[in-house]
Design an enzyme around this catalytic site. Sequence first.
Site, PDB file in Angstrom:
ATOM      1  N   PRO A  78      10.260  -7.507 -48.995  1.00 60.87           N
ATOM      2  CG  PRO A  78      10.647 -10.043 -48.322  1.00 60.87           C
ATOM      3  CD  PRO A  78      10.620  -8.567 -49.708  1.00 60.87           C
ATOM      4  CB  CYS A  79      10.565  -5.244 -43.006  1.00 60.45           C
ATOM      5  SG  CYS A  79       9.045  -4.283 -44.153  1.00 60.45           S
ATOM      6  N   PRO A  80      11.904  -8.218 -43.301  1.00 59.71           N
ATOM      7  CG  PRO A  80      11.025 -10.383 -42.882  1.00 59.71           C
ATOM      8  CD  PRO A  80      10.891  -9.554 -43.796  1.00 59.71           C
TER       9      PRO A  80
END
Length: 420
Positions: A78-80
Amino acid sequence: MSGLTVVEICAGAGGQALGLELAGFEHRLAVELDENAAATLRENRPEWEVKVGDVADVGVWNPDDYSEGLSLLAGGVPCPPFSIAGKQLGTSDERDLFAWAIELAGRMQPRALLLENVRGLSMPRFSGYRQHVKDRLAELGYWSDWKLLEARDFGVPQLRPRFILVALREEDARYFSWPEPTPYIGTVGTALLDLMKDDEWPGADAWASQADGIAPTIVGGSKKHGGADLGPTRAKRAWAALGVNGLGIDDAPPTADHDSNYVPKLTTEMVARLQGWGPDPKYRWKFTGRKTSRYRQIGNAFPPPVARAVGGAIAAALKHEGARKDFAEAEAEALHDPIYLALKDAKRPLSVQQISKATGGVVGTRDIEQRLGILSRDFEIKHDGSGDERTYALGAFKGFIGQEDHLRHAAFEAARSRIS
């Protein structure tokens, strides 16, 4: 078959998967949290084994069942937690799985590791985090390197910078080189003209002439936000300059009934084209689910041509193709945190003056406490004393690496319906 195998975590809708397949890797397993993205994977590759659920949940899959002789562990975790558009919470974000993936590599012992993420992970905020990752990989027996790659440099009509981590065993790393760029030749207009003409819109050719640049980074978004659109205000301005209405995604291209001056929205098929799916038949892919879900699947993907280029470089190294290099650590000093290194290497707690000296004066005493504050977001910083006698020592990494009692579990469950 090449004999090269891959297990892919956080696989999404298959951008990285398709690229790795074209690079010669055979999937043993793909694990994905989102049911719609998993359905897309199964639609396109029904022969693959796909597990649906939290990749860190022992009830979803057992890594030991897939580790024997594994060539590559890959994933778009995941990037967030690292996104410049977000809060950059790093280890405090329940979606952070980067450090956990490193421990997974230690458990599964693949010959190579490939992880991709957003450009934000390359920023100074995460310099200590990155060095921790490199140090841990070295402890596990891997050479590693980071590289910021842009999709437009690998045949994709979009900027899309991605920060890539590759790790290999020393005997394979001697043969690894980052892929040479193959820049996209064309514009958004040339990429999408045939799709804009599908329903005989009379303004298609004039529109294509105006859309004479490369697309800004497509933002897939998450369940925490609303429906499909093409990003924040700055991105919408960039789309407007290309003659695209960024306030949503359309169900179909403009028709013969639309005025030639009409400003079109993109369809999900057009967004997929800008992400590197098609028109080449090798890159064709069918997306399942409703429009917003399809857009998120596409917009959050690793462009297949970029994944193919990096995967091809890894495959060549694993097959020991090309000249064997003198082995050396590929260190990019600007990527790492001198304060983290000073504290990590210290045999006792250090004062501000001692920390500055240990960095070779790279960090002045006035900046150290502020930098320690940033570092403390991902690491425990132990301190003792006061005033000029106050000393600091590097404590434990705060991130989730598989601990059963980590706060990540409760936070993840509480937010699960909004995580994508």
